[in-house]
Design a protein around this motif. Sequence first.
Motif, PDB file in Angstrom:
ATOM      1  N   ARG A  55       5.811  -1.819  11.210  1.00  0.00           N
ATOM      2  CA  ARG A  55       5.606  -1.405  12.606  1.00  0.00           C
ATOM      3  C   ARG A  55       4.894  -2.509  13.391  1.00  0.00           C
ATOM      4  N   ARG A  56       5.281  -3.731  13.101  1.00  0.00           N
ATOM      5  CA  ARG A  56       4.483  -4.832  13.640  1.00  0.00           C
ATOM      6  C   ARG A  56       5.378  -5.926  14.185  1.00  0.00           C
TER       7      ARG A  56
ATOM      8  N   ASP B 213      -4.428 -13.422  10.867  1.00  0.00           N
ATOM      9  CA  ASP B 213      -4.983 -14.736  10.520  1.00  0.00           C
ATOM     10  C   ASP B 213      -4.076 -15.496   9.541  1.00  0.00           C
ATOM     11  N   GLN B 214      -2.841 -15.048   9.433  1.00  0.00           N
ATOM     12  CA  GLN B 214      -1.889 -15.675   8.517  1.00  0.00           C
ATOM     13  C   GLN B 214      -0.858 -16.470   9.317  1.00  0.00           C
TER      14      GLN B 214
ATOM     15  N   GLU C 235      -4.207  -8.543  18.808  1.00  0.00           N
ATOM     16  CA  GLU C 235      -4.917  -9.556  18.033  1.00  0.00           C
ATOM     17  C   GLU C 235      -3.935 -10.162  17.056  1.00  0.00           C
TER      18      GLU C 235
ATOM     19  N   ALA D 229      -2.896  -2.861  17.858  1.00  0.00           N
ATOM     20  CA  ALA D 229      -3.960  -1.865  17.963  1.00  0.00           C
ATOM     21  C   ALA D 229      -5.045  -2.159  16.927  1.00  0.00           C
ATOM     22  N   PRO D 230      -6.274  -1.811  17.179  1.00  0.00           N
ATOM     23  CA  PRO D 230      -6.779  -1.153  18.393  1.00  0.00           C
ATOM     24  C   PRO D 230      -6.674  -2.025  19.640  1.00  0.00           C
ATOM     25  N   GLU D 231      -6.550  -3.363  19.470  1.00  0.00           N
ATOM     26  CA  GLU D 231      -6.234  -4.196  20.625  1.00  0.00           C
ATOM     27  C   GLU D 231      -5.362  -5.339  20.146  1.00  0.00           C
TER      28      GLU D 231
ATOM     29  N   PHE E 176      -0.991  -7.897  15.708  1.00  0.00           N
ATOM     30  CA  PHE E 176      -1.376  -6.480  15.722  1.00  0.00           C
ATOM     31  C   PHE E 176      -1.535  -6.020  17.172  1.00  0.00           C
TER      32      PHE E 176
ATOM     33  N   SER F  61       0.811  -1.214   0.000  1.00  0.00           N
ATOM     34  CA  SER F  61       0.000   0.000   0.000  1.00  0.00           C
ATOM     35  C   SER F  61       0.852   1.277   0.000  1.00  0.00           C
ATOM     36  N   ARG F  62       0.455   2.204  -0.851  1.00  0.00           N
ATOM     37  CA  ARG F  62       1.133   3.486  -0.884  1.00  0.00           C
ATOM     38  C   ARG F  62       0.905   4.277   0.405  1.00  0.00           C
ATOM     39  N   SER F  63       0.005   3.795   1.219  1.00  0.00           N
ATOM     40  CA  SER F  63      -0.248   4.476   2.495  1.00  0.00           C
ATOM     41  C   SER F  63       0.967   4.410   3.420  1.00  0.00           C
ATOM     42  N   TRP F  64       1.951   3.570   3.071  1.00  0.00           N
ATOM     43  CA  TRP F  64       3.177   3.501   3.873  1.00  0.00           C
ATOM     44  C   TRP F  64       4.152   4.635   3.564  1.00  0.00           C
ATOM     45  N   ILE F  65       3.945   5.323   2.460  1.00  0.00           N
ATOM     46  CA  ILE F  65       4.849   6.421   2.115  1.00  0.00           C
ATOM     47  C   ILE F  65       4.686   7.523   3.168  1.00  0.00           C
TER      48      ILE F  65
END
Lengths: 487, 487
Positions: free
Chosen positions: A185-186, A240-241, A237, A233-235, A231, A89-93
């Motif tokens: 970040r995981r 599923d991989q 979890e 956040a939000p809590e 993950f 995802s480009r949202s990582w830029i």
Amino acid sequence: MQNTEFLKKAEDSKPILYTETVCIPGRTEPMKDGDEAVFDFGNHYVGYPEITFETVGHHPDAPLYFEVQFAEIAEELDQDTDSYNGWISRSWIQKEAVHMDVLPGTYRFERRYAFRYVRIRILSVSGNYSVVVKELKADTVTSADDAALVKVPFTGKDKRLDEVSVRTLRSCMQDVFEDGPKRDRRLWLGDLRLEALADYETYRNYGLVKRCLYLFAGSTLADGRLANNMFMAPEVECDDQTMFDYTLFFINTLWDYWSHSRDTATLRDLEPVCMRQYELLKECFDEDDLLDMNKAGNVFIDWNFQLDKQASGQAVYIYALKDLVKIRSELGKDTDELIREIERKTEAAKSLYDAEKGVFISGPGKQISLASQVWMVLAGVTNQETGQAVMENALQQNAVGMNSPYAYHHYIQALIETGQKDKAYREMHVYWGGMIERGTDTFWELYNPADPSSSPYGGIVVHSFCHAWSCTPAYFLRKYFRPQENQ
Amino acid sequence: MQNTEFLKKAEDSKPILYTETVCIPGRTEPMKDGDEAVFDFGNHYVGYPEITFETVGHHPDAPLYFEVQFAEIAEELDQDTDSYNGWISRSWIQKEAVHMDVLPGTYRFERRYAFRYVRIRILSVSGNYSVVVKELKADTVTSADDAALVKVPFTGKDKRLDEVSVRTLRSCMQDVFEDGPKRDRRLWLGDLRLEALADYETYRNYGLVKRCLYLFAGSTLADGRLANNMFMAPEVECDDQTMFDYTLFFINTLWDYWSHSRDTATLRDLEPVCMRQYELLKECFDEDDLLDMNKAGNVFIDWNFQLDKQASGQAVYIYALKDLVKIRSELGKDTDELIREIERKTEAAKSLYDAEKGVFISGPGKQISLASQVWMVLAGVTNQETGQAVMENALQQNAVGMNSPYAYHHYIQALIETGQKDKAYREMHVYWGGMIERGTDTFWELYNPADPSSSPYGGIVVHSFCHAWSCTPAYFLRKYFRPQENQ
């Protein structure tokens, strides 16, 4: 499946986040629409930046609209972010466009970024004023305690290799051991194992390893299978991989943790989790005791879709079970079944050895890869002499090579374990040293010495240039190449 | 020049900001990269929006990157914001690009926006999930007290005209009387005067008028001259720009305020400020007692660079001084000099009357404009009969017309004062009704009935569609066209 007791213990081991405010001067030139400037924090940081603007001219009569890009390495700033269209995802830029209504003033970013460089481009002011970037600050965060860092007097290129490794680990040490502070970040199991190894030689934050072990154990798939990542956040979890090898590495990570911490309470808590993984994954083999890839599902080994992972997966299974035997022995539990299982799977592994070619082959295509040899070495399927030979033979037969620093780590480890410390040292400096030569403060998620600008994602702008699985030169240097031995 | 006593009084009159949380449902369709949707809050609001996202699919494994545009009228959303390149800063465009790291979750905007419509466009999620816009909320703010609104049982088109006017005023009533809550969000003297007139007939928030008067008086240019507008942040400070007419309107605004509030303490405090403006601006005339445009500097009158403003400016001076006489009379102060000054300037104004054409002319080009006639009427330079004639004559001679709702206000007022209430009523409905027909909840900064999409700025996307100086139909309707009179 949530285990609240384990999650409580994970919560109890939440690390202190050390904050340090770093501050660099801006520049005196006033900026108008279209002007840009790059600022350099001088090292890799993770944190919450803020930018202080002053104004020149009349009282600002319109908001300031500016764009900012945070970059871990300078090369990121050269990328055309708009044209990036890859599958990550480009949202990582790390690029934002911000309106500021009150000037002069300070804009504080609420998101966390990983960066050394900051480019500010003025998108719009008004005809009545210009802005001056007065100062950049960042409240940086890490759970690495600089005061606790084990100091080793490395010199020359070892010094820099160690520094960059340690910096990589430091930036990845946050609320958990992250894979990369820019992306994802995981908490990933495969990264955790290597980060923990480096941590034991550097910051010795055992509590953070403990926390991560309990996190994985505290949220699993319905059948108790460990996910490959978590993950927060939000809590809390689990994803599923799953990956066959990552699941098993929980065992090794736990044993490594106990070996350093001697925290038997945690060992006792989590041994059943290890046994559950064994119970689930022992079903992934065929009647010849060879890994059935249809049953195994995803096996990671390396960032390489061409790699056949049967032989490596077989070896990882043996590698993990050997530590499971140690865990159960330490707890005084029966290990007979496990030892028989290791024997059976080791015998089967040996059947993958092609005596004519002198290498382990993998899969229906009988693929020769370096990874297969490396993992057979690490699993102890070979003795030292054979281990050395299969790796050399593979390389001479155009074997499928290693792509990622993660895979390179295992190659270096296998060289050391087959008595080739000098070669390990050289290879380490060639590979990680290549990143240093390209100018970096932290080691990267991906590095292909033959084509450093290549990206399996479709653009390096989404690459993580501070990636946990790349931090292990500090582990190798400190464990095997201390100055007194090496100079 | 700061007057701390006056600024303290302004601070003491800081209004209560009434907050109301408005909430609208999202939509159930999951959204991926490139998907967009428009949401409608059903009326014009000013406030701090928030958007709640849920997710569909796997656990989000990358940030959500979305774009949002807030719009006062639906037409704003059709504009190509990227191509806007006008002289008003593009930083006013209410468009943001936002990264959200934790999902599901709520993103709250820290900036204040003015909006009815919200368009959300997904720039990027990841292959593993989609987002669903579950809900939009906004903590809306205004210093208009809805419970205090004077109710008048208007019907039909009057009802809507009043509603939209009141909504315009309500959205502009914030910490000060703003010119527009989208742009400039600032206290302008010209807008204040008209807002106050509408306020006395509607919300009757005298305290807010008082506050604004003290703010202008509390921060002036070095010589005591009132600025044409004030900045509230980072601290109260007058702009360094002045306009001849806006400066003078402080006098009228103060007198109007006293006429409604009977707050003599404030009148006494601020009368010297009015006198100071008179002392400064009486120097702007030539030996024939006509306004010298080189000395007058900027004269606003209307949003029209073609308009010659000498005649209008002359009339505004007289108009203001007449209220200054009332102020000083009320305070028992001498008014002889002022009365003589009014007489001299009135005589001079009459010299601008062209008997042959039956209109007032303005400037070296002897321009005929509607504004010149209107202001001569409002200043009482004409009697009712002549006033009616000069306006009609001007319109028949292709006079330079009115451009802005601000100028239209004065035309409507002049029609009423020359006994043409029916025409005033019709003209008001034609002009402001035209905006209603185009679909709006608030009245606009600029409206040209002949070319509604035109913009002096280079694009309507930066226009303020809720603009204080456009709110006066509520004043006219309530003062002159109450139902019992009109039905």
